[in-house]
Design a protein around this motif. Sequence first.
Motif, PDB file in Angstrom:
ATOM      1  N   LEU A 163       3.773 -90.243  -8.144  1.00  0.00           N
ATOM      2  CA  LEU A 163       3.082 -89.164  -7.460  1.00  0.00           C
ATOM      3  C   LEU A 163       1.626 -89.524  -7.175  1.00  0.00           C
ATOM      4  N   ASN A 164       0.997 -90.282  -8.077  1.00  0.00           N
ATOM      5  CA  ASN A 164      -0.407 -90.649  -7.895  1.00  0.00           C
ATOM      6  C   ASN A 164      -0.601 -91.877  -7.024  1.00  0.00           C
ATOM      7  N   SER A 165       0.477 -92.597  -6.736  1.00  0.00           N
ATOM      8  CA  SER A 165       0.358 -93.825  -5.949  1.00  0.00           C
ATOM      9  C   SER A 165       0.401 -93.522  -4.454  1.00  0.00           C
ATOM     10  N   PRO A 166      -0.595 -93.982  -3.695  1.00  0.00           N
ATOM     11  CA  PRO A 166      -0.585 -93.740  -2.246  1.00  0.00           C
ATOM     12  C   PRO A 166       0.437 -94.591  -1.504  1.00  0.00           C
ATOM     13  N   VAL A 167       1.032 -95.593  -2.180  1.00  0.00           N
ATOM     14  CA  VAL A 167       1.979 -96.495  -1.493  1.00  0.00           C
ATOM     15  C   VAL A 167       3.412 -96.302  -1.976  1.00  0.00           C
ATOM     16  N   SER A 168       3.668 -95.260  -2.793  1.00  0.00           N
ATOM     17  CA  SER A 168       5.029 -95.031  -3.274  1.00  0.00           C
ATOM     18  C   SER A 168       5.926 -94.638  -2.104  1.00  0.00           C
ATOM     19  N   THR A 169       7.204 -95.000  -2.197  1.00  0.00           N
ATOM     20  CA  THR A 169       8.162 -94.756  -1.127  1.00  0.00           C
ATOM     21  C   THR A 169       9.239 -93.771  -1.578  1.00  0.00           C
ATOM     22  N   ALA A 170      10.074 -93.372  -0.626  1.00  0.00           N
ATOM     23  CA  ALA A 170      11.179 -92.471  -0.940  1.00  0.00           C
ATOM     24  C   ALA A 170      12.133 -93.112  -1.936  1.00  0.00           C
ATOM     25  N   SER A 171      12.384 -94.411  -1.785  1.00  0.00           N
ATOM     26  CA  SER A 171      13.287 -95.095  -2.713  1.00  0.00           C
ATOM     27  C   SER A 171      12.680 -95.162  -4.110  1.00  0.00           C
ATOM     28  N   ASP A 172      11.352 -95.304  -4.206  1.00  0.00           N
ATOM     29  CA  ASP A 172      10.679 -95.284  -5.518  1.00  0.00           C
ATOM     30  C   ASP A 172      10.911 -93.936  -6.205  1.00  0.00           C
ATOM     31  N   ALA A 173      10.756 -92.848  -5.443  1.00  0.00           N
ATOM     32  CA  ALA A 173      10.930 -91.518  -6.006  1.00  0.00           C
ATOM     33  C   ALA A 173      12.362 -91.314  -6.491  1.00  0.00           C
ATOM     34  N   ALA A 174      13.336 -91.681  -5.667  1.00  0.00           N
ATOM     35  CA  ALA A 174      14.745 -91.500  -6.051  1.00  0.00           C
ATOM     36  C   ALA A 174      15.094 -92.341  -7.265  1.00  0.00           C
ATOM     37  N   ARG A 175      14.563 -93.566  -7.323  1.00  0.00           N
ATOM     38  CA  ARG A 175      14.878 -94.466  -8.440  1.00  0.00           C
ATOM     39  C   ARG A 175      14.323 -93.915  -9.753  1.00  0.00           C
ATOM     40  N   VAL A 176      13.079 -93.457  -9.741  1.00  0.00           N
ATOM     41  CA  VAL A 176      12.442 -92.968 -10.966  1.00  0.00           C
ATOM     42  C   VAL A 176      13.116 -91.681 -11.441  1.00  0.00           C
ATOM     43  N   ILE A 177      13.346 -90.763 -10.540  1.00  0.00           N
ATOM     44  CA  ILE A 177      13.988 -89.502 -10.922  1.00  0.00           C
ATOM     45  C   ILE A 177      15.397 -89.760 -11.436  1.00  0.00           C
ATOM     46  N   GLY A 178      16.099 -90.721 -10.824  1.00  0.00           N
ATOM     47  CA  GLY A 178      17.464 -91.031 -11.218  1.00  0.00           C
ATOM     48  C   GLY A 178      17.592 -91.638 -12.592  1.00  0.00           C
ATOM     49  N   MET A 179      16.468 -92.069 -13.210  1.00  0.00           N
ATOM     50  CA  MET A 179      16.502 -92.626 -14.556  1.00  0.00           C
ATOM     51  C   MET A 179      16.872 -91.571 -15.597  1.00  0.00           C
ATOM     52  N   ASP A 180      16.660 -90.304 -15.270  1.00  0.00           N
ATOM     53  CA  ASP A 180      16.969 -89.205 -16.187  1.00  0.00           C
ATOM     54  C   ASP A 180      18.046 -88.352 -15.531  1.00  0.00           C
ATOM     55  N   GLN A 181      19.288 -88.469 -16.008  1.00  0.00           N
ATOM     56  CA  GLN A 181      20.392 -87.778 -15.360  1.00  0.00           C
ATOM     57  C   GLN A 181      20.244 -86.257 -15.423  1.00  0.00           C
TER      58      GLN A 181
END
Length: 419
Positions: A163-181
């Motif tokens: 959330l704090n990174s200006p270069v994060s992507t949609a795939s980054d968000a999905a990957r991180v959230i997906g770590m916690d089912q």
Amino acid sequence: MHVKIPVSQLEPGMVLAEDVLRPGGALVAARGTVIAKRHAGLFRLHQVASVLVEPTGGRAGQEPEAPLDPLVLEAARDHLRSRFLFAGIKHPALAELFRLCQPRVARAMVRKKTAFPDPPAPLLPADDQDDETGPLPSPEEIAAADPALVSLPDVFARICEVLNSPVSTASDAARVIGMDQSLAAKLLRLVNSAFYGFPTKVDTLSRAVTIVGSRQLTTLALGISVVSLFRDLPPGLVEVKAVWKHSVACGLAASALAGCAACGRDGMERLFVAGLLHDVGRLVLYRNLPRPSGRALWLARRKNMLLCLAERQVFGFDHATLGGVLLSGWRFPENLIRAVRSHHGPGRPAWTVEPAVVHVADLVVNAMRMGSSGEIFVPPLVPEAFATLGVAPGALGEAMARVDEQVESVLAVFLPDDA
């Protein structure tokens, strides 16, 4: 002949005469849909200015509400006057809020067959009747002493990084959230709830990110992660369900006001999370310092004080200050920290949109008596905060309609399974 009307003039019971599409062509609502309160906000969300409806739009078999007894309305007015003790009704927004709340209080009186008494003040043990001996911990000391608030799950920290990174992507968000089912499942439930009202089910995180947006979805994930830290509260202070109902309602009211205010559509998720977490400091006080918290509740109810003022008398600070310290330690985005820390006042001459929206949303849901985190009065409205929103008093009615329409569906996402 079908009638084309502006979204602002939609009324419940009207029937869509054609599919409603987003500017990009995606379906928002199908032909034949019966309009409910939530649809006006949904259409504005997707930049739909007007829709085509059936000329005699109306829900078949729907009976009008029975008129209220004038004596009941008068009793409701008296009850509201006591709850508006500190807010008053001189400001046009407060006068409108009072007007909107009077019939709902009257109907609650009829439905529950009660004069709607306020809950009794908590009983304090004899040794708690006098002032506490010894200093109480500071906000920083409270946060540092609770292992659950210091050692957060790894996924929480990773969400903050994205959330704090200006270069994060949609795939980054999905990957991180997906770590916690569990988190991913709750997030999908929220995306598929009345909060968005999408016409088709969103069944994958990648699709949710595409539709909602990576930063918006990551912000929502952050809110869900914090809620999971507070599954229990000491008995005898407040009810867990009432606290979270108030918090969810405040988030919904804030997101509705965001759509009308200067922050616009892009602020909807951010201000929902700000409203959801605005009382997180109070939850920490209840859990970590239950006896002084009980005294603050006792003072507020026995002495007719606003609860935040009673907190300052007992602790030397209020829950908003503690909430800001917590969110700072968790490295939340600054606009969310500011919204939580300053929703009872900015601590400087100028208001900004985020705390102003949460300030007004908190006032609205307290007036609605939508759950409670302990406050029984409607807080006073700071005129500068309402002016910062740049909305008409009628926007409060839209916020109330959204809360009524969506609160139970969204609460089911956040309420702990065993509550």
